[in-house]
Design an enzyme around this catalytic site. Structure first.
Site, mmCIF file in Angstrom:
data_model
loop_
_atom_site.group_PDB
_atom_site.id
_atom_site.type_symbol
_atom_site.label_atom_id
_atom_site.label_comp_id
_atom_site.label_asym_id
_atom_site.label_seq_id
_atom_site.Cartn_x
_atom_site.Cartn_y
_atom_site.Cartn_z
ATOM 1 N N LYS A 118 17.847 -1.584 -15.831
ATOM 2 C CA LYS A 118 17.378 -0.802 -14.688
ATOM 3 C C LYS A 118 18.481 -0.621 -13.656
ATOM 4 O O LYS A 118 18.537 0.396 -12.958
ATOM 5 C CB LYS A 118 16.150 -1.472 -14.065
ATOM 6 C CG LYS A 118 14.909 -1.458 -14.939
ATOM 7 C CD LYS A 118 13.729 -2.055 -14.218
ATOM 8 C CE LYS A 118 12.458 -2.001 -15.079
ATOM 9 N NZ LYS A 118 12.568 -2.823 -16.273
ATOM 10 N N GLU A 193 14.811 -4.312 -4.570
ATOM 11 C CA GLU A 193 14.762 -3.001 -3.951
ATOM 12 C C GLU A 193 13.643 -2.983 -2.934
ATOM 13 O O GLU A 193 12.748 -3.830 -2.966
ATOM 14 C CB GLU A 193 14.563 -1.887 -4.993
ATOM 15 C CG GLU A 193 13.239 -1.924 -5.698
ATOM 16 C CD GLU A 193 13.119 -0.878 -6.809
ATOM 17 O OE1 GLU A 193 14.154 -0.326 -7.232
ATOM 18 O OE2 GLU A 193 11.992 -0.625 -7.255
ATOM 19 N N HIS A 228 1.237 -5.559 -11.429
ATOM 20 C CA HIS A 228 2.217 -4.523 -11.751
ATOM 21 C C HIS A 228 1.986 -3.920 -13.132
ATOM 22 O O HIS A 228 2.890 -3.311 -13.708
ATOM 23 C CB HIS A 228 3.647 -5.067 -11.648
ATOM 24 C CG HIS A 228 3.947 -5.727 -10.340
ATOM 25 N ND1 HIS A 228 4.027 -5.043 -9.147
ATOM 26 C CD2 HIS A 228 4.165 -7.026 -10.024
ATOM 27 C CE1 HIS A 228 4.291 -5.879 -8.165
ATOM 28 N NE2 HIS A 228 4.383 -7.092 -8.665
ATOM 29 N N ARG A 287 10.260 5.802 -24.912
ATOM 30 C CA ARG A 287 9.255 5.595 -25.959
ATOM 31 C C ARG A 287 7.989 6.362 -25.576
ATOM 32 O O ARG A 287 7.916 6.973 -24.510
ATOM 33 C CB ARG A 287 8.910 4.110 -26.077
ATOM 34 C CG ARG A 287 8.472 3.503 -24.737
ATOM 35 C CD ARG A 287 7.962 2.092 -24.867
ATOM 36 N NE ARG A 287 7.781 1.410 -23.596
ATOM 37 C CZ ARG A 287 6.774 1.580 -22.760
ATOM 38 N NH1 ARG A 287 5.829 2.453 -23.055
ATOM 39 N NH2 ARG A 287 6.690 0.901 -21.634
#
Length: 635
Positions: A118, A193, A228, A287
């Protein structure tokens, strides 16, 4: 270009069945792989051939790339589809498939690699002109940056993610997130972040061929999440519908993201948006997504068929079809939302959902729900002209579904679909924080369902009779029966006299059989279907479904545990023990961490005191009900 004739699906459960369905429609033969625990699952029987993978844990079965390639070659498959999860975003696996001379039904290896981190993915996207949230190294985070989200650089599915609101907690949460990421993905790298506490999770489905055509097929909103992980998904997004200028910008950003890495095949570009329509790149899933059915329902496409076509070198038309109507998908999980989403295991005795909605499931009657894999049983999807009608239809289908034997989040899903905030399109990621975790079945329904269960039990399993046992010509002692429901006990008490059924409230018995009871409740006739299994009784009616546990009249002393015992709520693996014998602990203090069904669960001290016994160690497998530790009084 390759001619595909037989495909191995390197996955299990619902997604394997979904891919097999399209493969059969294309005239392809199918190959399943299965662990020891999955040997009798429906997807295995539906394949033309199957190859066993000895063992149960993903690390010894579905995450073994070399076993997958070997299985494909042994079964004569010429292509491999990875599904989602497991090895689906593993570049080394994709390369191994290609090196074996097999067709990889997925994106190029380099595209997978570039999105695998990421941290690196955000740098690539920023360079391509895609909006991103600034990355923060842990050392840079200050009080002004809070709250922040600690994220694993590798993997997904909510693993290795922590929200931090206090600077003092940052170091500990980074350590915990890194350990979880290392366990789940083999890479403990994490970053931080800025956290949008009330953001909207918006994603764009992309499809690209080998000749340069890139489609932005449509957007989905997946903002309602627990831990999440997504619970409800829909297309189109209520937020994007409210801000029409947002869609072209989203689609442009998604196409730029795909073009920047030379993407081919089906993929999803995920964004985090605020209520004003500003959005930021989160990640790209290289995917097929779990929630792809809502895009299929609103476009008429078969995304899996397109994956096969693109892998075979076919051209996409210049533009995707337009979207129409609205679709909502919910994930039916074997879990208890009212108890920290604890996974549930056991035999699913009955699984039936009405035919007016789409059901993509990995289970059927008598399927075993094991502790080794994700807790999702099925995806239930409804489509229609407008969002309100779709939500109403889906809620009703779930409410009337027969799901017997394993606890699920079904009631929560019905509650969400009927919640005023959901119906108003207020579906940000703080939905549960704002509104709590509700249930669709109220206490009155539970009580009358328990009465129906008691009357059905009294009717016996002989030839159906109209009047259950307990009838007396003269007034006598009431019949009593108790059931556990949730954290409480429902007490049923009734008399059957010459005047009929006598209970508290205005209830009249119309008919009573061992599997069917008809009552008149406050002047309204209600029918209840009753199914009794070993240890549980399930009652289905138009009022909702209730699963009850009959309480034995006499307690077996062998089933009791000592006061202060920490008991495993589900089968799993002990990943951490936070105390030693003799440690003083407070009530609610986490003592043991269990991993089950891709989730980590903490087991806390039931009382303040001293750890008197510690019966487990890290790495140990435990069964449900096992005593993990015992906390005694502090002398």
């Amino acid at each position: 270009m390759p001619m595909i004739s037989s495909v191995l699906v390197a996955n299990r459960g619902e997604i394997a069945r979904r891919i097999f369905r399209t493969a059969r429609s294309l005239g392809l033969s199918t190959v399943a792989v299965y662990s020891t625990a999955d040997a009798r699952m429906p997807y295995v029987d539906e394949a033309d051939a199957g190859v066993g993978l000895p063992g149960n844990a993903p690390g010894e079965t579905y995450l073994r790339a070399e076993l997958m390639v070997e299985a494909a070659l042994r079964a004569g498959a010429d292509a491999v589809h990875p599904g989602y999860g497991f090895l689906s975003e593993n570049a080394a696996f994709a390369q191994a498939v290609i090196d074996a001379g097999l067709t990889w039904i997925g994106p190029p290896v380099d595209a997978i690699s570039s999105m695998g981190s990421k941290i690196e993915a955000k740098k690539l996207m920023a360079a391509a002109g895609v909006p991103v949230l600034a990355e923060l190294t842990p050392a840079e985070v200050s009080a002004d940056d809070l709250p922040v989200l600690v994220k694993a650089s590798a993997g997904g599915g909510g693993r290795g993610m922590r929200v931090v609101s206090r600077l003092a907690d940052l170091a500990g949460e980074i350590e915990a997130a890194s350990a979880e990421a290392l366990s789940a993905f083999g890479d403990g790298t994490v970053f931080c972040e800025r956290y949008l506490a009330q953001g909207r999770h918006i994603e764009v489905q992309v499809m690209a061929d080998q000749h340069g055509t890139i489609w932005a097929v449509g957007e989905r909103e997946c903002s309602i999440q627990r831990r999440h992980q997504k619970v409800v998904e829909e297309a189109p997004s209520p937020l994007v519908e409210r801000i029409p200028s947002m869609r072209p910008a989203l689609f442009d950003a998604a196409r730029k993201a795909a073009a920047a890495i030379g993407y081919v095949g089906a993929g999803t570009v995920e964004f985090l948006a605020d209520e004003s329509g500003n959005f930021y790149f989160l990640e790209m899933n290289t995917r097929l997504q779990v929630e792809h059915p809502v895009t299929e329902e609103t476009t008429g496409l078969d995304l899996v068929a397109l994956q096969f076509a693109v892998a075979s070198g076919e051209h996409l038309p210049p533009e995707p079809p337009p979207t129409a109507g609205h679709a909502i998908e919910v994930r039916l999980y074997a879990e208890d939302p009212l108890h920290d989403w604890q996974p549930q295991t056991g035999v699913l005795h009955r699984f039936a959902v009405e035919a007016r909605v789409r059901v993509d499931s990995g289970v059927e009657d008598e399927s075993e729900v094991s502790p080794y894999y994700d807790a999702m049983l099925a995806k239930v999807i409804a489509y229609g002209d407008d969002r309100a009608t779709v939500a109403r239809r889906l809620a009703r289908a779930l409410e009337r579904a027969k799901v017997h034997g394993v606890g699920t989040n079904r009631d929560l899903l019905v509650w969400i679909l009927r919640h005023p905030a959901f119906l108003a399109g207020e579906t940000d990621t703080a939905f549960f924080a704002k509104h709590g975790v509700g249930a669709a079945v109220d206490d009155a329904v539970v009580r009358v369902s328990a009465l129906a269960a008691a009357l059905a039990d009294a009717a016996g399993r002989r030839t159906p009779v109209r009047v259950p046992s307990g009838w007396r010509n003269l007034a006598s002692q009431p019949q009593r029966k108790s059931f556990r429901y949730g954290d409480g006990v429902v007490e049923v008490e009734y008399r059957l006299t010459r005047d009929g059924l006598v209970v508290d409230g205005n209830i009249t018995l119309i008919d009573s059989f061992s599997d069917h009871v008809v009552l008149e409740v406050d002047g309204v006739r209600r029918a209840f279907e009753v199914a009794a299994y070993d240890g549980i009784t399930c009652v289905d009616s138009a009022l909702g479904s209730v699963m009850l546990t009959p309480v034995a009249r006499f307690t077996d002393p062998a089933e009791q545990v000592a006061a202060g015992s920490l008991v495993a709520p589900m089968p799993g693996t002990v990943v951490r023990v936070g105390v030693q014998v003799g440690d003083v602990v407070t009530q609610g203090q986490p003592l043991v961490w269990l991993e089950a069904m891709k989730m980590e669960h903490l087991i806390a001290a039931p009382m303040a005191g001293v750890v008197g016994e510690l019966k487990v160690a890290a790495g140990q497998q435990v069964e449900v009900g096992a005593v993990l530790a015992v906390v005694g009084e502090n002398s």
